[in-house]
Design an enzyme around this catalytic site. Structure first.
Site, mmCIF file in Angstrom:
data_model
loop_
_atom_site.group_PDB
_atom_site.id
_atom_site.type_symbol
_atom_site.label_atom_id
_atom_site.label_comp_id
_atom_site.label_asym_id
_atom_site.label_seq_id
_atom_site.Cartn_x
_atom_site.Cartn_y
_atom_site.Cartn_z
ATOM 1 C CB CYS A 208 30.627 -61.472 -117.902
ATOM 2 S SG CYS A 208 30.694 -60.818 -119.388
ATOM 3 C CD GLU A 209 30.503 -65.685 -124.100
ATOM 4 O OE1 GLU A 209 30.396 -65.347 -125.327
ATOM 5 O OE2 GLU A 209 30.706 -66.961 -123.672
ATOM 6 C CG HIS A 210 30.761 -60.376 -123.598
ATOM 7 N ND1 HIS A 210 29.477 -60.309 -123.320
ATOM 8 C CD2 HIS A 210 31.064 -61.067 -124.532
ATOM 9 C CE1 HIS A 210 28.730 -60.906 -124.188
ATOM 10 N NE2 HIS A 210 29.880 -61.377 -124.933
ATOM 11 C CG HIS A 211 33.453 -57.072 -119.601
ATOM 12 N ND1 HIS A 211 32.132 -57.243 -120.032
ATOM 13 C CD2 HIS A 211 34.018 -56.066 -120.087
ATOM 14 C CE1 HIS A 211 31.925 -56.189 -120.710
ATOM 15 N NE2 HIS A 211 32.861 -55.516 -120.951
ATOM 16 C CG HIS B 26 25.194 -59.950 -115.441
ATOM 17 N ND1 HIS B 26 25.691 -60.828 -116.432
ATOM 18 C CD2 HIS B 26 24.102 -60.283 -115.188
ATOM 19 C CE1 HIS B 26 24.935 -61.671 -116.955
ATOM 20 N NE2 HIS B 26 23.791 -61.574 -115.865
ATOM 21 C CB CYS C 228 30.535 -56.966 -116.698
ATOM 22 S SG CYS C 228 29.098 -57.808 -117.198
ATOM 23 C CD GLN D 257 21.113 -64.145 -116.483
ATOM 24 O OE1 GLN D 257 21.682 -63.213 -115.980
ATOM 25 N NE2 GLN D 257 19.897 -63.888 -116.085
#
Length: 204
Positions: free
Chosen positions: A95-98, A164, A166, A136
């Site tokens: 995940c690019e956020h976490h 996920h 995250c 995703q």
């Protein structure tokens, strides 16, 4: 020269602006200290090297161009004019956020026109996009677009079903929730029966 990605496209960074390996390892040491541990204790001495090496594998998709893998096609299909589909392609991404892992399966199909591509190349395209920091939704669209633009088929269908971490190991802590994303083009978008057939085949 190293590949960089901008707006989903792979380009070449002639200036090689990436940090050095030593700088990357130093950054890991900083994070270890920030987490509250001692980067100099025995069990963590080689951790920065191991993390950087793992990143090379986890994010190897930045070094590859999916179009290259779809460029070699075969026209001799003996009149075949139906779906070409791969099921249960392993997806291992972050995940690019976490920067937390998400893992699941991808289902990819296309309706060929004049030619087909080697089936392993479809799985490779999924892997290339998965081996990048992702959402995703974006990955689903990227896989679909790459196949559509390279092969010019009558239609493309992509579905990804993933869990996920995250969401499972932090935040709301729901471990049994999976995320499903789909993208359809051409006949898969306009023909409901064909789209439903793809979805049924994905469930088997």
């Amino acid at each position: 020269m190293d590949a960089i990605v901008k707006d989903g496209a792979v380009t070449r960074d002639t200036d090689d602006k990436r940090p050095t390996r030593e700088e990357a390892e130093k950054a890991v040491k900083t994070l270890l200290a920030w987490a509250g541990d001692d980067p100099e204790r025995e069990g963590l001495l080689d951790t920065p090297k191991r993390v950087v090496k793992a990143y090379e594998e986890w994010f190897s998709g930045y070094r590859d161009d999916p179009v290259k893998y779809l460029s070699r096609t075969f026209e001799d299909v003996q009149g075949y004019d139906d779906i070409v589909m791969l099921r249960d392609i392993d997806v291992e991404s972050h995940c690019e956020h976490h920067m937390a892992p998400f893992m699941g399966k991808a289902y990819v199909a296309y309706m060929p026109t004049d030619s087909v591509v080697g089936i392993s190349k479809l799985a490779r395209v999924v892997e290339i996009y998965a081996k990048r920091l992702q959402t995703q939704e974006t990955m689903t669209s990227q896989i679909c677009d790459a196949i559509n633009e390279s092969l010019k088929p009558a239609g493309v269908a992509v579905m990804i079903d993933a869990v996920h971490q995250c969401m499972t190991t932090r935040g709301v802590h729901h471990p049994n929730v999976s995320t499903i994303t789909t993208q359809f083009t051409g006949v898969f978008k306009t023909d409901k029966d064909l789209r439903d057939r793809f979805l049924r085949l994905s469930e088997r």
